[in-house]
Write a protein that holds these residues in place. Structure first.
Motif, PDB file in Angstrom:
ATOM      1  N   GLU A 131      13.903  48.284  61.305  1.00 17.15           N
ATOM      2  CA  GLU A 131      14.067  49.004  60.043  1.00 17.15           C
ATOM      3  C   GLU A 131      14.636  48.132  58.928  1.00 17.15           C
ATOM      4  OE1 GLU A 131      13.077  51.901  59.284  1.00 17.15           O
ATOM      5  OE2 GLU A 131      12.776  53.026  61.141  1.00 17.15           O
ATOM      6  N   ALA A 132      15.153  46.946  59.253  1.00 17.11           N
ATOM      7  CA  ALA A 132      15.673  46.059  58.205  1.00 17.11           C
ATOM      8  C   ALA A 132      14.550  45.550  57.311  1.00 17.11           C
ATOM      9  CB  ALA A 132      16.434  44.890  58.815  1.00 17.11           C
ATOM     10  N   GLN A 163      11.076  46.448  55.627  1.00 12.67           N
ATOM     11  CA  GLN A 163      10.168  47.520  55.235  1.00 12.67           C
ATOM     12  C   GLN A 163       8.874  46.873  54.752  1.00 12.67           C
ATOM     13  OE1 GLN A 163      11.227  51.119  55.301  1.00 12.67           O
ATOM     14  NE2 GLN A 163      12.507  49.959  56.721  1.00 12.67           N
ATOM     15  N   GLN A 183      13.397  43.811  52.246  1.00 11.57           N
ATOM     16  CA  GLN A 183      14.546  44.064  53.125  1.00 11.57           C
ATOM     17  C   GLN A 183      15.372  45.208  52.549  1.00 11.57           C
ATOM     18  OE1 GLN A 183      14.972  40.173  52.396  1.00 11.57           O
ATOM     19  NE2 GLN A 183      14.611  39.383  54.438  1.00 11.57           N
ATOM     20  N   GLU A 184      15.742  46.126  53.409  1.00 13.19           N
ATOM     21  CA  GLU A 184      16.540  47.284  53.003  1.00 13.19           C
ATOM     22  C   GLU A 184      17.902  47.232  53.691  1.00 13.19           C
ATOM     23  OE1 GLU A 184      18.237  50.400  51.487  1.00 13.19           O
ATOM     24  OE2 GLU A 184      16.242  49.800  50.788  1.00 13.19           O
ATOM     25  N   GLY A 219      20.406  49.655  53.100  1.00 15.71           N
ATOM     26  CA  GLY A 219      20.996  50.978  53.241  1.00 15.71           C
ATOM     27  C   GLY A 219      22.092  51.185  52.212  1.00 15.71           C
ATOM     28  N   SER A 256      22.718  54.950  56.941  1.00 21.68           N
ATOM     29  CA  SER A 256      21.516  54.172  56.613  1.00 21.68           C
ATOM     30  C   SER A 256      21.746  52.675  56.807  1.00 21.68           C
ATOM     31  CB  SER A 256      21.055  54.463  55.183  1.00 21.68           C
ATOM     32  OG  SER A 256      22.036  54.086  54.235  1.00 21.68           O
ATOM     33  N   LYS A 309      21.236  52.085  60.421  1.00 20.42           N
ATOM     34  CA  LYS A 309      19.798  52.204  60.694  1.00 20.42           C
ATOM     35  C   LYS A 309      19.053  50.932  60.308  1.00 20.42           C
ATOM     36  CE  LYS A 309      15.681  54.755  59.214  1.00 20.42           C
ATOM     37  NZ  LYS A 309      15.159  55.842  58.334  1.00 20.42           N
ATOM     38  N   HIS A 310      19.387  50.390  59.128  1.00 19.00           N
ATOM     39  CA  HIS A 310      18.680  49.204  58.623  1.00 19.00           C
ATOM     40  C   HIS A 310      19.386  47.898  58.995  1.00 19.00           C
ATOM     41  CE1 HIS A 310      15.832  51.617  56.361  1.00 19.00           C
ATOM     42  NE2 HIS A 310      16.827  52.327  55.869  1.00 19.00           N
TER      43      HIS A 310
END
Length: 317
Positions: free
Chosen positions: A96-97, A99, A115-116, A118, A123, A126-127
């Motif tokens: 999830e890091a 996207q 790259q996300e 959060g 979040s 999660k990321h």
């Protein structure tokens, strides 16, 4: 609630007074605080302009890491339509890091990778705070291959402190995945426009930032290692991060002067988090101009120019 950085205390004090005056006026209509509020707002703007006109590299690092700074998801929501995220690397898992997916950018079909980090505890976990594992880069490679096959321009948005350094990531080939992602960027025959929107840390950043055109937001940073990491290696003292940041040439101005990036995207006074919509719109305009400039070139020209661009960096340094 605004999060103030250490060097923003004068701004914090002034905006605190403004808030108090507005609260008093709302509770008692007989009290007129409009003139005093206006005077303080002028002083706030002046203080902010003065402070942000002379930020040092460590202060820029703090701005680049600001928790309210717009992240990939905000850019994706505002810059792209029909964004369809793709999951998994078809080998191990979905990271999830990173996207990645397909979208339309101002009507044009494109591939998107970013790259996300959060924006809250849930979040961010999660990321993984934007630090990708090997499967994240293998997912990126998968999308790059698809973009190359179908002739889709690639837009990448970089915001990571670096690739995840955990034991499991190393066991699954972190270095190899980063190297292959970088290699794929160099071999692609479509335009690649990369923008560092926050932190551009180490190979975790360059794995998706080896673009035909590379831009940085004004208060973003781009470096081979974090200032804390450099301080730990050089002086065995991570508290000397400010000194390391000053010597590492990590700001947009430094990197533009060295020819490592192609341009700087200005931010509002006070940083991107003060006016996210304006920053995202400006970033979109820069991306559109870059894609227009690159659109007339053949695949072989794009590939050759990109390779020469990065070889030239080594020669001129």
């Amino acid at each position: 609630m605004h999060n103030y950085l250490d060097f923003e205390k004068p701004i914090s004090d002034l905006e605190g007074k403004i808030h108090e005056l507005k609260k008093i006026a709302s509770e008692d209509e007989s009290i007129d605080t409009a003139d005093e509020v206006e005077r303080l707002e002028v002083r706030t703007r002046e203080a902010m302009a003065e402070i942000y006109s002379k930020l040092n590299p460590w202060q820029k690092t703090q701005v680049a890491r600001h928790p309210q700074r717009p992240h990939f998801q905000e850019y994706a929501a505002n810059l792209f339509t029909e964004f369809t995220p793709l999951a998994g690397d078809r080998k191990f898992a979905n990271d999830e890091a990173i996207q990645a997916g397909l979208a339309r950018f101002r009507g044009t079909p494109v591939a998107v990778i970013g790259q996300e980090k959060g924006n809250d505890t849930k979040s961010r976990i999660k990321h993984n705070f934007g630090s990708a594992r090997p499967e994240g880069y293998r997912k990126a490679i998968r999308v790059m291959e698809m973009a190359d096959r179908f002739g889709l321009p690639l837009i990448t948005l970089i915001d990571t402190a670096g690739a995840y350094p955990g034991i499991g990531a190393e066991e699954r080939g972190q270095a190899e995945a980063i190297a292959r992602s970088t290699e794929m960027c160099l071999n692609m025959r479509v335009p690649i426009v990369s923008v560092v929107i926050g932190e551009g840390g180490s190979g975790g950043a360059i794995a998706i930032a080896t673009g035909s055109r590379v831009y940085m937001l004004e208060h973003s940073i781009y470096s081979v290692i974090s200032p804390e990491g450099a301080a730990s290696i050089l002086w065995r003292d991570s508290t000397r991060a400010k000194e390391a940041a000053t010597n590492m040439k990590i700001t947009a101005e430094d990197l533009k002067s060295l020819g490592i990036i192609d341009g700087i995207i200005g931010e509002p006074v006070g940083g991107a988090h003060r006016d996210p919509d304006a920053v995202i719109e400006k970033t979109g305009t820069v991306i559109a101009d870059a894609l227009k400039e690159l659109s007339g070139r053949t695949g072989d020209q794009l590939r050759s120019d990109r390779r020469q661009k990065y070889l030239a960096i080594g020669r001129q340094l």
